[in-house]
Scaffold this active site. Structure first.
Site: not given
Ligand code: GLU
Length: 368
Positions: A47, A118-119
């Site tokens: 993100t 962050t996931d």
């Molecule tokens: N929150 C998502 C992750 O952990 C980010 C989404 C993205 O970068 O497309 O990667």
């Protein structure tokens, strides 16, 4: 003497002084820049870079931090530019190897900052915690709001990550996670909220420190083995073994465990509901796993607490005779200690690259 008359010699001297001062300024700035610690920044995506209409590159992110030149000289590279959950295990290995290589070839570098989505950030950070063998800090940062959102906090988090990576006090603490002014250990941190900025929490252990306006402050130390004390030489590893996490819930079927085993899992982390019991037919699944030589790590899904290694018979352990099946299960079962199921999976994958001896695996779980 006429007071208004200007004497030529002092004027020339003053002009020369002014000139020297003007020339000196950039020179002095250059000198003080050269004295600053150097930090290398590796961007993987997430993100923090996910701007509408096209992701920010490592170079753009590096330029997004006003005042960074007060803290460090920054170099950067783009490793990937994807969501964290899209990173493959092969890319994890590549990232750890790359970071080890950068440290090995640049002895003067102060630290490394890695951006991540962050996931699954806590998993990537813990993997680096176990596999980067250097006392210098690896600081993983991300953001909860994307660059197209009002209140995007990515540049602030990245700058704080750079400040931590540049700080000698951050050495010997393993991989660190920096978001929202807080420094957490990669070992203990977990994403605790799907949306809030203060999502990264270290459960009941607490944060290691904070990044304040004036300085980086550490309050706590991490006592388990990590980084330079790590025994895992990832440079020799070309593939991580498959390890699956299976949750205990009411009436759960052991079929999922059997399916994981039949599809090549070398380890199962069973996320028990309390301190050890399974449900439904999961015991049959685990007995099947052990019969196939698949290791089982018991970890609690409660979010805190510890699963202790089983005690031996007559030494506080069961007073009754274990059946041959139970004995076999024991030979393949490891207590996950206080690791969350997700972290236990990372540790088991890494540990299995080194040993398939059950007692050694248990030692590793008790030491890291
Ligand atoms: N929150 C998502 C992750 O952990 C980010 C989404 C993205 O970068 O497309 O990667």
């Amino acid at each position: 003497m006429n007071p208004t008359r200007v004497r030529p010699v002092p004027v020339a001297a003053a002009a020369l002084l002014c000139l020297l001062a003007v020339m000196w300024q950039p020179l002095a700035a250059q000198r003080s820049q050269a004295a600053l610690p150097r930090v290398h920044f590796v961007a993987t995506g997430g993100t923090i870079s996910n701007r509408e209409g096209g992701r920010l590159t490592a170079g753009e992110l590096a330029k997004s931090m006003p005042g960074v030149e007060r803290y460090a000289r920054l170099t950067h590279e783009q490793f990937t530019n994807i969501a964290s959950s899209e990173l493959t295990l092969a890319q994890w290995l590549g990232l750890a190897k790359r970071i080890n290589e950068v440290f090995a070839t640049d002895k003067e570098l102060a630290g490394i900052v890695v951006t991540s989505g962050t996931d699954t950030l806590e998993e990537t950070a813990f993997f680096l915690h176990l596999t980067v063998r250097d006392p210098r800090p690896v600081v993983v940062v991300g953001s909860m709001r994307n660059p197209s959102t009002v209140g995007y906090e990515g540049a602030a988090n990245l700058l704080e990550g750079v400040r931590v990576a540049a700080d000698p006090a951050a050495r010997n603490k393993g991989a660190l996670v920096v978001l929202n002014d807080e420094i957490n250990s990669a070992r203990n941190v977990t994403k605790s909220d799907a949306l809030r900025l203060q999502t990264f929490r270290s459960r009941e252990y607490g944060q290691l420190g904070v990044v304040d306006r004036d300085r980086v402050v550490f309050f706590n130390q991490i006592v388990q083995r990590h980084n330079e004390q790590s025994e895992f030489d990832i440079n020799k590893v070309s593939e991580l073994p498959r390890v699956d996490v299976i949750m205990v819930y009411q009436g759960a079927s052991g079929d999922l465990i059997k399916a994981a085993v039949d599809n090549g899992a070398k380890g199962i982390v069973i996320a028990v509901a309390g301190a050890g019991a399974t449900s439904g037919t999961q015991n049959d699944g685990l007995t099947y796993a052990a019969s196939k030589g698949v290791f089982i790590v018991t970890s609690t899904r409660t979010g805190s607490g510890r699963i202790a290694p089983p005690q031996r018979q007559g030494d506080g352990g069961p007073a009754f005779q274990l059946s041959p099946e139970q004995q076999k299960r024991r030979q393949f079962t490891i207590a996950g200690e206080d690791h969350t199921p997700i972290k236990a999976r990372v540790l088991l994958m890494v540990a299995l690259t080194k040993t398939t001896d059950r007692n050694e695996l248990q030692r590793i779980f008790s030491e890291y």
